[in-house]
Structures are given as structure tokens and as C-alpha cells.
Design a protein around this motif. Structure first.
Motif, PDB file in Angstrom:
ATOM      1  N   GLN A   1       0.821  -1.219   0.000  1.00 30.23           N
ATOM      2  CA  GLN A   1       0.000   0.000   0.000  1.00 30.23           C
ATOM      3  C   GLN A   1       0.853   1.268   0.000  1.00 30.23           C
ATOM      4  N   ASN A   2       2.160   1.135   0.258  1.00 34.71           N
ATOM      5  CA  ASN A   2       3.034   2.300   0.366  1.00 34.71           C
ATOM      6  C   ASN A   2       3.966   2.411  -0.836  1.00 34.71           C
ATOM      7  N   GLU A   3       4.181   3.627  -1.321  1.00 37.88           N
ATOM      8  CA  GLU A   3       5.092   3.848  -2.443  1.00 37.88           C
ATOM      9  C   GLU A   3       6.510   3.433  -2.099  1.00 37.88           C
ATOM     10  N   SER A   4       6.868   3.520  -0.833  1.00 31.29           N
ATOM     11  CA  SER A   4       8.225   3.149  -0.420  1.00 31.29           C
ATOM     12  C   SER A   4       8.457   1.649  -0.453  1.00 31.29           C
ATOM     13  N   THR A   5       7.395   0.848  -0.567  1.00 37.11           N
ATOM     14  CA  THR A   5       7.534  -0.599  -0.692  1.00 37.11           C
ATOM     15  C   THR A   5       7.687  -0.950  -2.169  1.00 37.11           C
ATOM     16  N   LYS A   6       8.923  -1.167  -2.576  1.00 35.30           N
ATOM     17  CA  LYS A   6       9.178  -1.499  -3.985  1.00 35.30           C
ATOM     18  C   LYS A   6       8.988  -2.988  -4.251  1.00 35.30           C
ATOM     19  N   TYR A   7       9.317  -3.828  -3.276  1.00 28.37           N
ATOM     20  CA  TYR A   7       9.127  -5.268  -3.422  1.00 28.37           C
ATOM     21  C   TYR A   7       8.986  -5.860  -2.039  1.00 28.37           C
ATOM     22  N   GLY A   8       7.967  -6.696  -1.835  1.00 30.11           N
ATOM     23  CA  GLY A   8       7.687  -7.249  -0.522  1.00 30.11           C
ATOM     24  C   GLY A   8       8.077  -8.701  -0.390  1.00 30.11           C
TER      25      GLY A   8
ATOM     26  N   GLN B   1      -4.952 -17.682  12.078  1.00 27.14           N
ATOM     27  CA  GLN B   1      -5.638 -16.804  13.024  1.00 27.14           C
ATOM     28  C   GLN B   1      -4.700 -15.706  13.508  1.00 27.14           C
ATOM     29  N   PHE B   2      -3.458 -16.081  13.825  1.00 28.89           N
ATOM     30  CA  PHE B   2      -2.465 -15.096  14.245  1.00 28.89           C
ATOM     31  C   PHE B   2      -2.281 -14.038  13.153  1.00 28.89           C
ATOM     32  N   TYR B   3      -2.141 -14.494  11.936  1.00 26.93           N
ATOM     33  CA  TYR B   3      -1.927 -13.565  10.818  1.00 26.93           C
ATOM     34  C   TYR B   3      -3.154 -12.704  10.548  1.00 26.93           C
ATOM     35  N   GLU B   4      -4.328 -13.234  10.823  1.00 21.12           N
ATOM     36  CA  GLU B   4      -5.535 -12.423  10.643  1.00 21.12           C
ATOM     37  C   GLU B   4      -5.502 -11.210  11.561  1.00 21.12           C
ATOM     38  N   GLY B   5      -5.131 -11.427  12.829  1.00 15.65           N
ATOM     39  CA  GLY B   5      -5.004 -10.312  13.760  1.00 15.65           C
ATOM     40  C   GLY B   5      -3.900  -9.364  13.356  1.00 15.65           C
ATOM     41  N   LEU B   6      -2.773  -9.923  12.951  1.00 14.10           N
ATOM     42  CA  LEU B   6      -1.634  -9.126  12.503  1.00 14.10           C
ATOM     43  C   LEU B   6      -2.037  -8.206  11.347  1.00 14.10           C
ATOM     44  N   ARG B   7      -2.748  -8.771  10.392  1.00 12.49           N
ATOM     45  CA  ARG B   7      -3.118  -8.006   9.202  1.00 12.49           C
ATOM     46  C   ARG B   7      -4.192  -6.963   9.500  1.00 12.49           C
ATOM     47  N   LEU B   8      -5.060  -7.240  10.469  1.00 15.41           N
ATOM     48  CA  LEU B   8      -6.040  -6.231  10.881  1.00 15.41           C
ATOM     49  C   LEU B   8      -5.343  -5.004  11.458  1.00 15.41           C
ATOM     50  N   ALA B   9      -4.328  -5.244  12.288  1.00 17.26           N
ATOM     51  CA  ALA B   9      -3.574  -4.138  12.874  1.00 17.26           C
ATOM     52  C   ALA B   9      -2.827  -3.360  11.802  1.00 17.26           C
ATOM     53  N   CYS B  10      -2.210  -4.075  10.880  1.00 18.60           N
ATOM     54  CA  CYS B  10      -1.462  -3.415   9.805  1.00 18.60           C
ATOM     55  C   CYS B  10      -2.389  -2.623   8.890  1.00 18.60           C
ATOM     56  N   ALA B  11      -3.556  -3.172   8.609  1.00 16.47           N
ATOM     57  CA  ALA B  11      -4.509  -2.474   7.740  1.00 16.47           C
ATOM     58  C   ALA B  11      -4.984  -1.177   8.379  1.00 16.47           C
ATOM     59  N   LYS B  12      -5.124  -1.168   9.699  1.00 17.82           N
ATOM     60  CA  LYS B  12      -5.598   0.038  10.392  1.00 17.82           C
ATOM     61  C   LYS B  12      -4.654   1.212  10.174  1.00 17.82           C
ATOM     62  N   TRP B  13      -3.332   0.925  10.098  1.00 13.92           N
ATOM     63  CA  TRP B  13      -2.347   1.997   9.945  1.00 13.92           C
ATOM     64  C   TRP B  13      -1.599   1.926   8.621  1.00 13.92           C
TER      65      TRP B  13
ATOM     66  N   VAL C   1       0.104  -0.401   6.989  1.00 15.38           N
ATOM     67  CA  VAL C   1       1.449  -0.960   7.072  1.00 15.38           C
ATOM     68  C   VAL C   1       1.536  -2.203   6.182  1.00 15.38           C
ATOM     69  N   ASP C   2       2.605  -2.303   5.405  1.00 15.45           N
ATOM     70  CA  ASP C   2       2.816  -3.446   4.525  1.00 15.45           C
ATOM     71  C   ASP C   2       3.639  -4.527   5.224  1.00 15.45           C
ATOM     72  N   ILE C   3       3.180  -5.781   5.179  1.00 16.69           N
ATOM     73  CA  ILE C   3       3.989  -6.913   5.643  1.00 16.69           C
ATOM     74  C   ILE C   3       4.890  -7.318   4.479  1.00 16.69           C
ATOM     75  N   VAL C   4       6.219  -7.203   4.674  1.00  9.57           N
ATOM     76  CA  VAL C   4       7.140  -7.359   3.542  1.00  9.57           C
ATOM     77  C   VAL C   4       8.107  -8.532   3.698  1.00  9.57           C
ATOM     78  N   GLY C   5       7.988  -9.319   4.755  1.00  4.39           N
ATOM     79  CA  GLY C   5       8.892 -10.452   4.899  1.00  4.39           C
ATOM     80  C   GLY C   5       8.928 -10.972   6.311  1.00  4.39           C
ATOM     81  N   GLY C   6       9.934 -11.827   6.572  1.00  7.75           N
ATOM     82  CA  GLY C   6      10.094 -12.432   7.886  1.00  7.75           C
ATOM     83  C   GLY C   6      10.718 -13.804   7.783  1.00  7.75           C
ATOM     84  N   ASP C   7      10.419 -14.650   8.754  1.00  6.82           N
ATOM     85  CA  ASP C   7      11.008 -15.990   8.792  1.00  6.82           C
ATOM     86  C   ASP C   7      10.124 -16.880   9.647  1.00  6.82           C
ATOM     87  N   THR C   8      10.189 -18.171   9.413  1.00 10.78           N
ATOM     88  CA  THR C   8       9.530 -19.149  10.288  1.00 10.78           C
ATOM     89  C   THR C   8      10.515 -20.263  10.601  1.00 10.78           C
ATOM     90  N   THR C   9      10.409 -20.811  11.794  1.00  9.10           N
ATOM     91  CA  THR C   9      11.246 -21.937  12.185  1.00  9.10           C
ATOM     92  C   THR C   9      10.497 -22.752  13.224  1.00  9.10           C
TER      93      THR C   9
END
Length: 353
Positions: A22-29, A106-118, A120-128
Motif C-alpha cells: 500500500q506504500n510507495e516506499s515498498t518497492k518489493y515485498g 488466526q495469528f496472521y488475521e489479527g496481525l493483518r487487521l492491525a497493519c490495515a488500520k495503519w 502498514v505493509d507486511i514485507v517479509g520475515g522468517d519461520t522456524t
């Protein structure tokens, strides 16, 4: 579904396949070795938080959707505390085998609700994998013009000390949840001792006593970053001299500002904003409500100082309270009680280590 059936990349794809920047500063997520961000005319703000099961959260009484929401908001709050605008977020999870794919969704649903409110783009991370439960590490990236950034070290003598919202409610919400958890486990232990299988079955429908305390639960389980206050300050043309969010308790955060700014402070007990439900719960638990407001933590309200010339603007601002003023460093950190006694403030908030 077991996470192993999808594998790491299958899980990431399932969680992020429909995320659109959603942000112009996010060129690739999400989708390559690195996210690509571009900030040509702004300073970049970066904050990271780690949340550990059993230390920072208890899945007995917080569901994964609320946990995702809260995990995002506490990071977004740090960006607002620097007078910045949050833009991107990376999310890393260590997950034990007791969690299913649906749990993490479910965790990601909450995460994305918070990000959508402000926005914010989710652009990466890691799982282990994890042998000890759930661990969450989130990094939030934001931007601000160099001249707009507010640090903790800018408070000056005669500045006014302000807080947003009210204090102590999140801590009281935690106390309420812990109390009902104790009641539940005490009843389970009693039923087990008696070998009462019927009572154990009935306890699967245990209903905690939360009547009239909904606000306290909301403050503990559904944390909100105060970007609305940042917007109001900008609209009122108020530039705080120092600011931080209240995660570890008012006393701890105010002393941080004073030490880094080389000043003292004087705050008044009668001016500390406390909600009615917080006061009632403190009385119920035989706790001092002012102590809870000073040291409870997890309010994620904004604590900031402004020049004395902004007094009228602050007085007119909704949901902001003037609680004291900055003094000379030699005068210390003073709390003036309702009966005009003076006590030295002590940093007694949350200690993570």
C-alpha cells in the motif's frame, strides 16, 4: 492441518499470497531474499520486539487473533512514539508442533487487521520450529522527516508533561485474567482430588467473571497504538520536545526521559488519568490504584513533553491530560500526592530480564 504438510515455504505462501503493498516506499515485498524499500527524502525508523510464550503472553487467556493484533500494535506504537509514520513490517515466528496451520492463520488475521488500520505493509520475515512454544519477533519500519523526529532527550525545564488516554487499565486487565485463571485451575485441582469426572466435564464450559470489566480486558488484549494522538498534535501544530510510549509503566518511562534529557520532573497524583473500571478493580484486589497507574505497564499510551507556551492547545486537546512539568535535574523526580506530600518517583515498571 499440520504445518509439516505445507512446509516452510508453503506456509509463507498461504499466509502472504494476497498481501498487496500500500506504500510507495515498498518497492518489493514478500517473495525474494530481501524486501526492497525506497526512502528518498526521509529518515528511516526501525524498531524490533520479541514476544515469548510464558513471558510476554499466556495462551490460556489470549487467542491467537488478538495476539497477532497486539504483536503488531506494540511495534507500530514505537514508530508513533518517534513522531514517525509506520510503513512496513517483517514477522518471524518460532512455532511448536502443537500449532496447526489454521492457528497461524488466526495469528496472521489479527496481525493483518492491525497493519490495515495503519496502512502498514507486511514485507517479509522468517519461520522456524520451536521446542518451547511460540516465539514472535516483529520489526516495524517507518519514516519521518529529520526535523520531525522526537527523541527522549529533548525535554527542557518548564516543559509540560502530558499523557494520552488513561493508565493502569491494561495491568488491571492482566490481574483480572490471572485471577480467573487461578479460580479455574483451583476448581480443576479440587475436582481431580475428588475424582469427580462430572465436575471436570462441566469445567470445560467454565465462564470467567468479567461482568462490568470489559474495558480492562480490551486494554489488555486489544492494544491500540495512538497514531490518532500524533495526528491531533500535528493538526494543532504542537511539536513535543520529548516523547515515548508507555510500555513499562509511567514512572519508568518518565524517568527515562528525565535521565536522557538531564532534567527533573514533578507530577501530580490528582492529574493522572484513571478509568473508573481500573479504580474499582484495584479496590477489589486491595491494590493502590495510583501505584497500578504508575507501574503497571502495557498501556501503550503516549508520554510527551511540550513547551509551556502550548498550554492552552494541550488543555483543549481531547484525550490528552497535563500531569506535571519538567524541573531542574537537581530537584529529582517527584510525585505530589493528593494530600500534597512529596515522594521520589522510582522506576518500578516491567523488567524483562
Amino acid at each position: 492441518m499440520e504445518i509439516a504438510k505445507l512446509g516452510e515455504f508453503g506456509l509463507i505462501d498461504r499466509l502472504t499470497k494476497d498481501i498487496k503493498p500500500q506504500n510507495e516506499s515498498t518497492k518489493y515485498g514478500v517473495g525474494d531474499d530481501c524486501a526492497v524499500l525506497h526512502y528518498p527524502d526521509s529518515e528511516v525508523l526501525v524498531t524490533t520486539d520479541m514476544l515469548m510464550e510464558g513471558i510476554h503472553f499466556d495462551l490460556t487467556y489470549i487467542d491467537l487473533q488478538h495476539l497477532g493484533y497486539k504483536s503488531a500494535m506494540v511495534n507500530i506504537s514505537d514508530i508513533f512514539a518517534m513522531n514517525g509514520t509506520p510503513r512496513q513490517m517483517t514477522v518471524s515466528l518460532a512455532i511448536s508442533k502443537r500449532f496447526s496451520v489454521e492457528d497461524i492463520e488466526q495469528f496472521y488475521e489479527g496481525l493483518r487487521l492491525a497493519c490495515a488500520k495503519w496502512n502498514v505493509d507486511i514485507v517479509g520475515g522468517d519461520t522456524t520450529s520451536s521446542y518451547t512454544g511460540l516465539a514472535i519477533s516483529i520489526t516495524c519500519i517507518g519514516e519521518a522527516r529529520k526535523e520531525d523526529i522526537i527523541y527522549r532527550n529533548g525535554a527542557k525545564e518548564t516543559d509540560l508533561i502530558c499523557v494520552s488516554g488513561d493508565l493502569g487499565a491494561a495491568y488491571m486487565g492482566l490481574q483480572l485474567l490471572e485471577r480467573e485463571k487461578s479460580v479455574y485451575y483451583a476448581q480443576v485441582d479440587e475436582a481431580k482430588k475428588k475424582g469427580d469426572q462430572k465436575a471436570l466435564e462441566e469445567l470445560t464450559h467454565f465462564q470467567p467473571d468479567f461482568a462490568g470489566k470489559e474495558y480492562l480486558l480490551q486494554r489488555q488484549l486489544k492494544t491500540e497504538a495512538r497514531g490518532d494522538i500524533i495526528q491531533r498534535l500535528r493538526e494543532a501544530n504542537i511539536q513535543p520536545t520529548a516523547m515515548m510510549d508507555i510500555s513499562d509503566g509511567l514512572s519508568s518511562e518518565l524517568i527515562h526521559i528525565c535521565k536522557q534529557s538531564h532534567v527533573g520532573c514533578r507530577i501530580f497524583e490528582k492529574n493522572i488519568p484513571i478509568d473508573y473500571q481500573t479504580a474499582v478493580m484495584a479496590e477489589e484486589l486491595n491494590m493502590n490504584v495510583t501505584t497500578c497507574a504508575l507501574n503497571g505497564g502495557e498501556d501503550y499510551e503516549l508520554l510527551f513533553t511540550v513547551p509551556i507556551g502550548d498550554h492552552e492547545k494541550i488543555e483543549a486537546m481531547e484525550d490528552v491530560r497535563l500531569i506535571g512539568h519538567i524541573t531542574k535535574e537537581s530537584l529529582g523526580h517527584i510525585l505530589v500526592t493528593r494530600d500534597d506530600q512529596e515522594f521520589e518517583l522510582k522506576a518500578q515498571g516491567w523488567q524483562p530480564l
